[in-house]
Design a protein around this motif. Sequence first.
Motif, PDB file in Angstrom:
ATOM      1  N   ASP A 116       0.952  -1.282   0.045  1.00 48.20           N
ATOM      2  CA  ASP A 116      -0.265   0.009   0.020  1.00 48.20           C
ATOM      3  C   ASP A 116       0.922   1.252  -0.072  1.00 48.20           C
ATOM      4  OD1 ASP A 116      -1.191   2.155   2.010  1.00 48.20           O
ATOM      5  OD2 ASP A 116      -2.974   1.077   0.713  1.00 48.20           O
ATOM      6  N   VAL A 167       1.478   2.682   3.636  1.00 46.42           N
ATOM      7  CA  VAL A 167       2.334   1.965   4.212  1.00 46.42           C
ATOM      8  C   VAL A 167       3.895   1.974   3.820  1.00 46.42           C
ATOM      9  CG1 VAL A 167       2.811  -0.365   4.896  1.00 46.42           C
ATOM     10  CG2 VAL A 167       0.590   0.260   5.133  1.00 46.42           C
ATOM     11  N   PRO A 174       2.294  -6.180   7.722  1.00 43.50           N
ATOM     12  CA  PRO A 174       1.177  -5.440   8.060  1.00 43.50           C
ATOM     13  C   PRO A 174       1.304  -4.713   9.390  1.00 43.50           C
ATOM     14  CG  PRO A 174       0.603  -7.664   8.019  1.00 43.50           C
ATOM     15  CD  PRO A 174       1.996  -7.774   7.453  1.00 43.50           C
ATOM     16  N   GLN A 222      -7.256  -9.553  10.760  1.00 43.78           N
ATOM     17  CA  GLN A 222      -6.332  -8.557  10.147  1.00 43.78           C
ATOM     18  C   GLN A 222      -6.928  -7.067  10.096  1.00 43.78           C
ATOM     19  OE1 GLN A 222      -5.253 -10.255   6.640  1.00 43.78           O
ATOM     20  NE2 GLN A 222      -6.726  -9.440   5.406  1.00 43.78           N
ATOM     21  N   ASP A 279      -6.369  -3.275   7.769  1.00 45.18           N
ATOM     22  CA  ASP A 279      -5.500  -2.282   6.914  1.00 45.18           C
ATOM     23  C   ASP A 279      -5.872  -0.777   7.509  1.00 45.18           C
ATOM     24  OD1 ASP A 279      -7.823  -1.764   5.552  1.00 45.18           O
ATOM     25  OD2 ASP A 279      -7.464  -3.110   4.402  1.00 45.18           O
TER      26      ASP A 279
END
Length: 194
Positions: A7, A10, A51, A157, A159
């Motif tokens: 991403d 990120v 992540p 998870q 994001d």
Amino acid sequence: MSRFVPDPEVLRLGEALAALRRERGLSQAEAGARLNMTSQGWGLYESGRRPGLFRPDVQRRLTGALDSSPDALALLVSGQTERPTAASDPMGVEGRGRAFEGRSPRRTRIEVLNADLSPWAEPGVVLECEPGLWPRQGQGCVIEMRDGTTRVRLFEQADAQHMHVRGAGGLDQVETIERRLILRTSAVIARLER
């Protein structure tokens, strides 16, 4: 065969983390050793391939290993070159307290009322939670929504925009929740059976 593409947000965070590390004159191995992490593990954060770099608790942990702060990381991401003044120095009295912002000192308890989390938690089990503590994958969590509802789920998870959890109608179903709708997330730290 598909190729992993980090991403962009990120990736910028990872590049800023690398810049902070280089400013301190540390190798990836030296920075990772401060957290009992391998150089490869540290490198995955810097490359945007691990992540969680957007999570405040992860940012505090990583920047703390560099004797820095999430504020300094945010400044690098935004492209600003001006560093925080001595008043917000992460080693100062004011800076040390920042790690506890938004965290409640009291743990809370909630009783499981249905079989949606079975066999992880049966009806009647009491879950002890720590408000503001981010859950790990497979760990229980209590999600307080902005509309006033509360959801007890198993964390999968997350994001930057979504949180993926299990337990809405059973553990075999994944539920996606927009993070902008979440007021607070608490990690389940104990299951108390009667």
